[in-house]
Write a protein that holds these residues in place. Sequence first.
Motif, PDB file in Angstrom:
ATOM      1  N   TYR A  68      32.723  40.169  19.250  1.00 19.96           N
ATOM      2  CA  TYR A  68      33.911  40.128  20.083  1.00 19.96           C
ATOM      3  C   TYR A  68      33.616  39.409  21.396  1.00 19.96           C
ATOM      4  CZ  TYR A  68      34.514  43.955  16.776  1.00 19.96           C
ATOM      5  OH  TYR A  68      34.559  44.708  15.635  1.00 19.96           O
ATOM      6  N   ASP A  69      34.283  38.275  21.591  1.00 23.82           N
ATOM      7  CA  ASP A  69      34.130  37.523  22.828  1.00 23.82           C
ATOM      8  C   ASP A  69      35.251  37.820  23.816  1.00 23.82           C
ATOM      9  OD1 ASP A  69      31.767  36.209  22.036  1.00 23.82           O
ATOM     10  OD2 ASP A  69      32.929  34.750  20.887  1.00 23.82           O
ATOM     11  N   ASP A  70      36.461  37.971  23.317  1.00 22.07           N
ATOM     12  CA  ASP A  70      37.625  38.213  24.175  1.00 22.07           C
ATOM     13  C   ASP A  70      37.915  39.711  24.203  1.00 22.07           C
ATOM     14  OD1 ASP A  70      39.865  38.014  25.701  1.00 22.07           O
ATOM     15  OD2 ASP A  70      41.168  37.297  24.089  1.00 22.07           O
ATOM     16  N   VAL A  71      37.292  40.419  25.154  1.00 23.85           N
ATOM     17  CA  VAL A  71      37.372  41.879  25.207  1.00 23.85           C
ATOM     18  C   VAL A  71      37.795  42.329  26.602  1.00 23.85           C
ATOM     19  CG1 VAL A  71      36.110  44.047  24.916  1.00 23.85           C
ATOM     20  CG2 VAL A  71      35.515  42.061  23.515  1.00 23.85           C
ATOM     21  N   SER A  72      38.710  43.293  26.640  1.00 21.37           N
ATOM     22  CA  SER A  72      39.081  43.963  27.892  1.00 21.37           C
ATOM     23  C   SER A  72      38.736  45.440  27.754  1.00 21.37           C
ATOM     24  CB  SER A  72      40.575  43.793  28.186  1.00 21.37           C
ATOM     25  OG  SER A  72      40.896  42.438  28.410  1.00 21.37           O
ATOM     26  N   LYS A  77      39.550  57.998  34.803  1.00 22.67           N
ATOM     27  CA  LYS A  77      39.309  59.441  34.821  1.00 22.67           C
ATOM     28  C   LYS A  77      40.629  60.146  35.056  1.00 22.67           C
ATOM     29  CE  LYS A  77      36.821  63.128  37.209  1.00 22.67           C
ATOM     30  NZ  LYS A  77      36.056  63.516  38.426  1.00 22.67           N
ATOM     31  N   ASP A  78      40.924  61.141  34.244  1.00 25.65           N
ATOM     32  CA  ASP A  78      42.177  61.885  34.370  1.00 25.65           C
ATOM     33  C   ASP A  78      42.305  62.503  35.758  1.00 25.65           C
ATOM     34  OD1 ASP A  78      42.618  61.229  31.768  1.00 25.65           O
ATOM     35  OD2 ASP A  78      42.705  63.287  30.999  1.00 25.65           O
ATOM     36  N   GLY A  79      43.500  62.344  36.348  1.00 28.21           N
ATOM     37  CA  GLY A  79      43.783  62.946  37.646  1.00 28.21           C
ATOM     38  C   GLY A  79      43.246  62.180  38.831  1.00 28.21           C
ATOM     39  N   LEU A  80      42.681  60.996  38.586  1.00 28.62           N
ATOM     40  CA  LEU A  80      42.095  60.199  39.675  1.00 28.62           C
ATOM     41  C   LEU A  80      42.783  58.842  39.737  1.00 28.62           C
ATOM     42  CD1 LEU A  80      39.691  60.811  41.623  1.00 28.62           C
ATOM     43  CD2 LEU A  80      38.338  59.283  40.200  1.00 28.62           C
ATOM     44  N   SER A  81      43.156  58.427  40.928  1.00 30.82           N
ATOM     45  CA  SER A  81      43.801  57.126  41.091  1.00 30.82           C
ATOM     46  C   SER A  81      42.772  56.010  40.961  1.00 30.82           C
ATOM     47  CB  SER A  81      44.490  57.044  42.456  1.00 30.82           C
ATOM     48  OG  SER A  81      43.541  57.184  43.494  1.00 30.82           O
ATOM     49  N   GLY A  82      43.252  54.843  40.622  1.00 32.62           N
ATOM     50  CA  GLY A  82      42.354  53.709  40.449  1.00 32.62           C
ATOM     51  C   GLY A  82      41.578  53.812  39.146  1.00 32.62           C
ATOM     52  N   VAL A  83      40.707  52.854  38.930  1.00 30.74           N
ATOM     53  CA  VAL A  83      39.903  52.838  37.711  1.00 30.74           C
ATOM     54  C   VAL A  83      38.471  53.244  38.019  1.00 30.74           C
ATOM     55  CG1 VAL A  83      41.323  51.045  36.653  1.00 30.74           C
ATOM     56  CG2 VAL A  83      39.279  50.393  37.952  1.00 30.74           C
ATOM     57  N   VAL A  84      37.794  53.707  36.997  1.00 31.63           N
ATOM     58  CA  VAL A  84      36.360  53.957  37.117  1.00 31.63           C
ATOM     59  C   VAL A  84      35.622  52.626  37.004  1.00 31.63           C
ATOM     60  CG1 VAL A  84      34.370  55.108  36.087  1.00 31.63           C
ATOM     61  CG2 VAL A  84      36.586  56.273  36.182  1.00 31.63           C
ATOM     62  N   TYR A  85      36.026  51.831  36.008  1.00 33.11           N
ATOM     63  CA  TYR A  85      35.433  50.512  35.816  1.00 33.11           C
ATOM     64  C   TYR A  85      36.372  49.690  34.949  1.00 33.11           C
ATOM     65  CZ  TYR A  85      31.630  47.094  35.405  1.00 33.11           C
ATOM     66  OH  TYR A  85      30.860  45.960  35.505  1.00 33.11           O
ATOM     67  N   GLU A  86      36.452  48.397  35.257  1.00 36.15           N
ATOM     68  CA  GLU A  86      37.295  47.504  34.462  1.00 36.15           C
ATOM     69  C   GLU A  86      36.553  46.214  34.196  1.00 36.15           C
ATOM     70  OE1 GLU A  86      41.982  46.260  34.168  1.00 36.15           O
ATOM     71  OE2 GLU A  86      41.127  46.669  36.143  1.00 36.15           O
ATOM     72  N   TYR A  87      36.673  45.747  32.947  1.00 39.50           N
ATOM     73  CA  TYR A  87      35.982  44.529  32.515  1.00 39.50           C
ATOM     74  C   TYR A  87      36.981  43.632  31.800  1.00 39.50           C
ATOM     75  CZ  TYR A  87      32.669  41.653  29.791  1.00 39.50           C
ATOM     76  OH  TYR A  87      31.974  40.621  29.207  1.00 39.50           O
ATOM     77  N   LYS A  88      37.158  42.419  32.314  1.00 42.52           N
ATOM     78  CA  LYS A  88      38.047  41.443  31.701  1.00 42.52           C
ATOM     79  C   LYS A  88      37.476  40.049  31.903  1.00 42.52           C
ATOM     80  CE  LYS A  88      42.465  43.914  32.298  1.00 42.52           C
ATOM     81  NZ  LYS A  88      43.804  43.850  32.935  1.00 42.52           N
ATOM     82  N   LYS A  89      37.778  39.173  30.959  1.00 44.69           N
ATOM     83  CA  LYS A  89      37.360  37.772  31.058  1.00 44.69           C
ATOM     84  C   LYS A  89      35.858  37.651  31.313  1.00 44.69           C
ATOM     85  CE  LYS A  89      41.909  36.359  32.761  1.00 44.69           C
ATOM     86  NZ  LYS A  89      42.681  35.728  33.863  1.00 44.69           N
ATOM     87  N   LYS A  90      35.099  38.501  30.611  1.00 39.87           N
ATOM     88  CA  LYS A  90      33.635  38.482  30.646  1.00 39.87           C
ATOM     89  C   LYS A  90      33.057  38.794  32.025  1.00 39.87           C
ATOM     90  CE  LYS A  90      33.264  35.245  26.775  1.00 39.87           C
ATOM     91  NZ  LYS A  90      32.650  34.005  26.251  1.00 39.87           N
ATOM     92  N   GLN A 106      28.315  51.089  35.445  1.00 41.73           N
ATOM     93  CA  GLN A 106      27.910  49.815  34.876  1.00 41.73           C
ATOM     94  C   GLN A 106      28.126  49.838  33.372  1.00 41.73           C
ATOM     95  OE1 GLN A 106      26.246  46.851  36.369  1.00 41.73           O
ATOM     96  NE2 GLN A 106      27.029  46.203  34.374  1.00 41.73           N
ATOM     97  N   LEU A 107      28.687  48.766  32.823  1.00 38.56           N
ATOM     98  CA  LEU A 107      28.687  48.581  31.380  1.00 38.56           C
ATOM     99  C   LEU A 107      27.368  47.927  30.975  1.00 38.56           C
ATOM    100  CD1 LEU A 107      32.311  47.283  30.638  1.00 38.56           C
ATOM    101  CD2 LEU A 107      31.464  49.628  30.638  1.00 38.56           C
ATOM    102  N   PHE A 108      27.247  47.614  29.704  1.00 32.12           N
ATOM    103  CA  PHE A 108      26.046  46.960  29.191  1.00 32.12           C
ATOM    104  C   PHE A 108      26.469  45.604  28.629  1.00 32.12           C
ATOM    105  CE2 PHE A 108      25.548  51.529  28.964  1.00 32.12           C
ATOM    106  CZ  PHE A 108      24.337  51.724  29.622  1.00 32.12           C
ATOM    107  N   PRO A 109      26.569  44.596  29.496  1.00 31.96           N
ATOM    108  CA  PRO A 109      27.178  43.319  29.096  1.00 31.96           C
ATOM    109  C   PRO A 109      26.489  42.635  27.927  1.00 31.96           C
ATOM    110  CG  PRO A 109      26.079  43.149  31.237  1.00 31.96           C
ATOM    111  CD  PRO A 109      26.140  44.595  30.909  1.00 31.96           C
ATOM    112  N   ASP A 110      25.192  42.868  27.750  1.00 28.28           N
ATOM    113  CA  ASP A 110      24.469  42.195  26.669  1.00 28.28           C
ATOM    114  C   ASP A 110      24.867  42.695  25.285  1.00 28.28           C
ATOM    115  OD1 ASP A 110      23.133  40.727  28.536  1.00 28.28           O
ATOM    116  OD2 ASP A 110      21.292  41.916  28.482  1.00 28.28           O
ATOM    117  N   VAL A 111      25.542  43.853  25.217  1.00 29.29           N
ATOM    118  CA  VAL A 111      25.887  44.409  23.895  1.00 29.29           C
ATOM    119  C   VAL A 111      27.389  44.617  23.722  1.00 29.29           C
ATOM    120  CG1 VAL A 111      23.651  45.480  23.482  1.00 29.29           C
ATOM    121  CG2 VAL A 111      25.400  46.737  24.752  1.00 29.29           C
TER     122      VAL A 111
END
Length: 276
Positions: A68-72, A77-90, A106-111
């Motif tokens: 998968y190359d094109d992944v979002s 976290k429930d009850g919390l505003s904003g995101v914990v982490y977001e990954y788009k366009k690599k 942190q995600l694990f971008p190599d996998v």
Amino acid sequence: MASIGQIIFGSMIFLIVVISGLIIFILAIAFSVSQGTVESSSPSIVGNLGQDVVMYCRFLTNNGNGQYDDVSITWQKDGLSGVVYEYKKKAAQLQGQNVQFRNRVQLFPDVIYTGNASLLLRSVRWEDVGVYRCSVSAPKISGTTSIDLKVAAFSAPTFTRQKEGSLTAEAQRWFPQPNVSWLSQSGELLNSSTQYSNNSADIKQVVSVYEGPVKADDTYTCLIQNSLVKAVSEATVTGNGVTGKTYFIFNAASTKVSNFQLLLTVILILSVIQKT
């Protein structure tokens, strides 16, 4: 001229055909949107206070194939505003990240391309407790899975054989306060005494003594457990002292930590450390 019975029968046939077509149409749309799954191997986990934890999330097509190359990927976290982490366009997209997780996730971008959307959370805190949701959008895949994170403090004990023949187990950090019991090699409950003292923030130091006398080459089991975690520690008495080994069972997940999962966690964490 058709009778009333024929009219009713014809109407029923028509409704059945229409409803069947509608169901097929809905299923076709659903199948065209997502032909894969998003899942977690550990939907309920216990993090060790102050240490890193990996929340597992994986996405894959129904046939299990594909890169998968094109992944979002979005973690929330429930009850919390904003995101914990977001990954788009690599790349990470952290404009809307909640400050609680800044420089801690942190995600694990190599996998990612293999279907791995797992999240590393560094230095777990009490306020990190809650339900996290991993949402993935990729070709033929769209879905969300949840992970319930609980936090405790726990550590493996060290064993000391005393001169009078007793055996001491000392664990530096436990919370909530645990119960301790000892078992003989045959599974018999042994006489023991346990003392607790506070380290910091009410985290307990545990010192437990099996009265003995211990026998050379015998193995004794020390169980330290609270509502979230059980440490099963085996102490084998040798001529030179005591050797011990410990594994943990997490009540939230109702599962023993496997060597493979521990190895996978270490590999994922090391892959991130090498890049930072």
